[in-house]
Design an enzyme around this catalytic site. Structure first.
Site, mmCIF file in Angstrom:
data_model
loop_
_atom_site.group_PDB
_atom_site.id
_atom_site.type_symbol
_atom_site.label_atom_id
_atom_site.label_comp_id
_atom_site.label_asym_id
_atom_site.label_seq_id
_atom_site.Cartn_x
_atom_site.Cartn_y
_atom_site.Cartn_z
ATOM 1 C CG ASP A 148 2.963 4.307 -4.158
ATOM 2 O OD1 ASP A 148 2.805 5.311 -3.452
ATOM 3 O OD2 ASP A 148 2.264 3.284 -4.058
ATOM 4 N NE ARG B 14 -18.935 -10.737 12.908
ATOM 5 C CZ ARG B 14 -18.713 -12.014 12.668
ATOM 6 N NH1 ARG B 14 -18.717 -12.476 11.415
ATOM 7 N NH2 ARG B 14 -18.502 -12.845 13.669
ATOM 8 C CG HIS C 235 -2.030 0.954 1.208
ATOM 9 N ND1 HIS C 235 -2.378 1.696 0.105
ATOM 10 C CD2 HIS C 235 -2.873 1.369 2.212
ATOM 11 C CE1 HIS C 235 -3.391 2.490 0.406
ATOM 12 N NE2 HIS C 235 -3.702 2.320 1.682
ATOM 13 C CG HIS D 192 -4.160 0.974 -8.702
ATOM 14 N ND1 HIS D 192 -5.502 0.872 -8.403
ATOM 15 C CD2 HIS D 192 -3.637 1.856 -7.818
ATOM 16 C CE1 HIS D 192 -5.772 1.673 -7.373
ATOM 17 N NE2 HIS D 192 -4.672 2.285 -6.996
ATOM 18 C CG MET E 160 8.050 -2.820 -4.444
ATOM 19 S SD MET E 160 6.641 -3.911 -4.082
ATOM 20 C CE MET E 160 5.581 -2.817 -3.157
ATOM 21 N N GLY E 161 5.645 -0.327 -7.412
ATOM 22 C CA GLY E 161 5.290 0.882 -8.139
ATOM 23 C C GLY E 161 4.562 0.641 -9.442
ATOM 24 C CG PHE E 162 5.488 -1.024 -12.553
ATOM 25 C CD1 PHE E 162 5.274 -0.393 -13.765
ATOM 26 C CD2 PHE E 162 6.740 -0.925 -11.957
ATOM 27 C CE1 PHE E 162 6.281 0.327 -14.377
ATOM 28 C CE2 PHE E 162 7.757 -0.210 -12.560
ATOM 29 C CZ PHE E 162 7.528 0.425 -13.772
#
Length: 376
Positions: free
Chosen positions: A313, A357, A223, A262, A258-260
């Site tokens: 990111d 819940r 995240h 979504h 990382m960074g690719f």
């Protein structure tokens, strides 16, 4: 179980509630805050205006903005007790951990902890917006063994943050790029950390607990922590000449890049073009074009090989690095921004609440008897 809904793993594609705060439109790679296109907000508005918009639903006029910013500036100082707590943090503690603890301490100091009226929650939001940058900067300087710098009421949020961290305000080009990053990170529908704040709020717990939970969720590398991992990756590549081969090798060995990608967007994160524009401006302004060259080659290779596009990111990491921030500061900066979206969602959840819940599908052992110890 015929009356139950079996959701996909990770709740992918599941709509869990209504919201009027933001709309992600993957079919057109676009994002709006309260109906306004985020790229237009970046070019036209300050972060303070967007913060007001997020919780009030409309952009402020001059009078409303002055009242909002005056209160935010009045709330920036943290107590001597909190300063003393920060002074006891391990110097090598991750800033997300120190920030989470700092927010919890703010909650302990607030005598209105169980007052969740709209007016009080709005006041708590402004206090969090004002003091989170102070906690981040104070923890940063403590880790460096430097004296803390008190906030300055004559500066914008972005100017004041740089001054509290480094003792000076950078050029207007840097401030604008930083402001844009805060606007882009401010809100993104029911992402993991925002959903965490809504789940906590749905129990009728307090705003500080919900925000602390959001910080815990955002810390994860899948995240918010991804912007840190992006810059570690780019530094590992080191030189533009290495970038294509590095990416090809990572893909061949099924290494997590990382960074690719979504969960929502499939053909590109709507926020990337605007952030990339300002990251390129940072590279030109600082003369550190190397990082942008590496990033561009990594992106081109990933897109051509896998058809996977970067997320926010990816350009944000090198932008913050070129601004002078250490890598473990990137995700706390994300919190400085996302506190606006979190608090908007907390107040929206509170206004029409039902405890969140869900059920689970049990896959363990069938019901069985306990065997006494002497017979096992």
């Amino acid at each position: 179980m015929s009356d139950k809904i079996i959701a996909p793993k990770g709740l992918a594609g599941v709509i869990t509630d209504d919201t009027a705060i933001s709309k992600v439109m993957p079919e057109s790679n676009s994002l709006t805050y309260r109906g306004y296109r985020v790229q237009d907000l970046c070019e036209t508005c300050s972060f303070e205006e967007v913060a007001f918009l997020m919780v009030n639903g409309e952009l402020p006029n001059r009078t409303e903005l002055k009242a909002f910013t005056d209160k935010e500036r009045d709330y920036r100082r943290i107590s001597d007790d909190l300063k003393a707590v920060i002074g006891k943090f391990p110097k090598d503690a991750h800033p997300m951990d120190t920030l989470r603890t700092g927010v919890s301490f703010l909650g302990m100091e607030d005598k209105r902890i169980w007052d969740d009226s709209p007016a009080t929650n709005m006041d708590k939001f402004i206090g969090l917006l004002a003091r989170i940058p102070t906690i981040i900067a104070a923890s940063y300087r403590h880790g460096k063994g430097l004296d803390l710098i008190d906030p300055d009421k004559n500066m914008t949020i972005s100017e004041n943050f740089f001054n509290m961290c480094f003792g000076k305000v950078p050029a207007k080009e840097v401030i604008k790029a930083f402001d844009v990053s805060l606007i882009l990170y401010a809100e993104h529908s029911f992402n993991a950390s925002t959903f965490a704040t809504r789940v906590i709020t749905s129990t009728t717990s307090d705003m500080y607990s919900a925000v602390a939970g959001g910080i815990g969720a955002l810390k994860g590398p899948l995240h918010g922590g991804a912007n840190e991992q992006v810059m570690h990756m780019i530094k590992e590549v080191a030189e533009p000449a290495n970038a294509k081969e590095w990416m090809l090798d990572a893909l061949a060995n099924k290494k997590k890049v990382m960074g690719f990608g979504h969960r929502v967007y499939r053909s590109g994160d709507s926020r990337v073009p605007t952030m990339k524009k300002y990251t390129e401006k940072m590279a030109s302004f600082t003369g550190e074009e190397k990082w942008m060259e590496i990033a561009n080659i990594l992106e081109e290779t990933m897109v051509s090989e896998k058809g996977i596009y970067p997320n926010l990111d990816f350009p944000a990491g090198p932008a913050y690095y070129m601004m002078g921030f250490e890598i473990d500061m990137f995700t706390p900066i994300f919190v400085m921004s996302r506190i606006t979206g979190w608090c908007a969602h907390i107040m929206e959840q509170r206004a029409d609440n039902r405890i969140i819940r869900p059920l689970s599908a049990y896959i363990g052992s069938a019901e069985r008897d306990v065997t006494p110890m002497e017979k096992r």
